[in-house]
Scaffold this active site. Structure first.
Site, PDB file in Angstrom:
ATOM      1  N   GLY A   1      -1.829  -4.421   1.220  1.00 58.38           N
ATOM      2  CA  GLY A   1      -2.099  -5.540   1.962  1.00 58.38           C
ATOM      3  C   GLY A   1      -1.074  -6.679   1.481  1.00 58.38           C
ATOM      4  O   GLY A   1      -0.986  -7.678   2.144  1.00 58.38           O
TER       5      GLY A   1
ATOM      6  N   ASN B   1       4.161  -5.819   5.725  1.00 55.85           N
ATOM      7  CA  ASN B   1       2.898  -6.655   6.133  1.00 55.85           C
ATOM      8  C   ASN B   1       3.179  -7.849   6.485  1.00 55.85           C
ATOM      9  O   ASN B   1       2.092  -8.327   7.391  1.00 55.85           O
ATOM     10  CB  ASN B   1       1.943  -6.490   4.856  1.00 55.85           C
ATOM     11  CG  ASN B   1       1.457  -5.003   4.503  1.00 55.85           C
ATOM     12  OD1 ASN B   1       0.947  -4.437   5.262  1.00 55.85           O
ATOM     13  ND2 ASN B   1       1.209  -4.915   3.131  1.00 55.85           N
TER      14      ASN B   1
ATOM     15  N   ASP C   1      -4.233   7.679   9.768  1.00 57.07           N
ATOM     16  CA  ASP C   1      -3.809   6.083  10.214  1.00 57.07           C
ATOM     17  C   ASP C   1      -2.435   6.145  10.725  1.00 57.07           C
ATOM     18  O   ASP C   1      -2.143   5.512  11.421  1.00 57.07           O
ATOM     19  CB  ASP C   1      -3.942   5.041   9.258  1.00 57.07           C
ATOM     20  CG  ASP C   1      -3.161   5.212   7.983  1.00 57.07           C
ATOM     21  OD1 ASP C   1      -2.257   6.119   8.037  1.00 57.07           O
ATOM     22  OD2 ASP C   1      -3.178   4.573   7.001  1.00 57.07           O
TER      23      ASP C   1
ATOM     24  N   HIS D   1       0.404   5.760   6.657  1.00 55.88           N
ATOM     25  CA  HIS D   1       0.628   6.055   5.206  1.00 55.88           C
ATOM     26  C   HIS D   1       0.717   7.389   4.948  1.00 55.88           C
ATOM     27  O   HIS D   1      -0.080   8.335   5.334  1.00 55.88           O
ATOM     28  CB  HIS D   1      -0.687   5.490   4.258  1.00 55.88           C
ATOM     29  CG  HIS D   1      -1.099   4.250   4.358  1.00 55.88           C
ATOM     30  ND1 HIS D   1      -1.633   3.558   5.260  1.00 55.88           N
ATOM     31  CD2 HIS D   1      -0.311   3.247   3.510  1.00 55.88           C
ATOM     32  CE1 HIS D   1      -1.809   2.105   5.059  1.00 55.88           C
ATOM     33  NE2 HIS D   1      -0.638   2.113   4.075  1.00 55.88           N
TER      34      HIS D   1
ATOM     35  N   SER E   1       0.666  -1.390   0.048  1.00 56.22           N
ATOM     36  CA  SER E   1      -0.004  -0.199   0.059  1.00 56.22           C
ATOM     37  C   SER E   1       0.883   1.185   0.088  1.00 56.22           C
ATOM     38  O   SER E   1       0.377   2.301  -0.518  1.00 56.22           O
ATOM     39  CB  SER E   1      -1.055  -0.140   1.279  1.00 56.22           C
ATOM     40  OG  SER E   1      -0.361  -0.128   2.306  1.00 56.22           O
TER      41      SER E   1
END
Length: 204
Positions: A57, A85, A159, A162, A20
């Site tokens: 992801g 991840n 978040d 990012h 991502s």
């Protein structure tokens, strides 16, 4: 989603391959780092097509499964950003390393140069591990692609993970610092080869 290469664009393809952070989750496609990189390369007179092959992801295992598909697109160079991840999915560092080893080996077998981007690792591994891993494969390394961005509230989305568009601009600074010498080196090598074989001029 992965950006499909333009069939009418015959420039050599630089593939930004990752999760991502590469895809640009939460920002517009134009604000993602691959598209900002495209604009910066264009502005500096480098004739390459940057492909966004980031998938939100994505793990190193998923990336390994995608390598044949990426190779089918005949990439000129790959910027590899995977592994962040894996810890969230419970994969051990040895598993991640095994997958990345295989990914890199497949690109090297296809004679596709790889620029490795580093992420923060657990304190018991740290900088020495990243450096050793890159050295093992003889790869150029961006030690921490989010340097100056991670932990800076104004440069990250809500978040806290990012980057914002401005955060990605700094990411592109780091990428260019490592990428430009690779492009200049490959251009020089091809020019030497072309002089020896008197081949037609190549794209820069």
């Amino acid at each position: 989603p992965t950006t499909a290469p333009s069939q009418s664009d015959d420039r050599p393809r630089i593939v930004a391959f990752g999760d991502s952070l590469t895809e640009g989750l939460g920002v517009s496609p134009a604000q993602s780092y691959p598209m900002q990189l495209q604009k910066r390369l264009d502005a500096q007179g480098y004739s390459y097509q940057v492909i966004n092959a980031g998938v939100s992801g994505e793990t190193s295992a998923g990336g390994l499964r995608r390598v044949p598909w990426l190779l089918a697109g005949k990439p000129y160079m790959v910027i590899l950003e995977l592994g962040a991840n894996d810890g969230l999915r419970g994969l051990s560092l040895p598993e991640t390393r095994s997958h990345l080893d295989q990914i890199i080996r497949k690109f090297k077998e296809a004679q596709v140069p790889v620029l490795l981007t580093g992420m923060k690792l657990p304190p018991n591994y740290g900088e020495a591990y990243r450096t050793e891993f890159a050295a093992t494969h003889g790869l150029p390394l961006i030690p921490f692609v989010l340097e100056g961005v991670a932990g800076e509230k104004v440069l990250n989305q809500s978040d806290g993970i990012h980057p914002t568009a401005e955060g990605y601009r700094i990411v592109v600074d780091h990428v260019l610092e490592a990428l430009i010498p690779m492009l200049n080196g490959s251009k020089t090598n091809r020019s030497k080869a072309g002089n020896k074989t008197r081949s037609a001029p190549h794209a820069p």
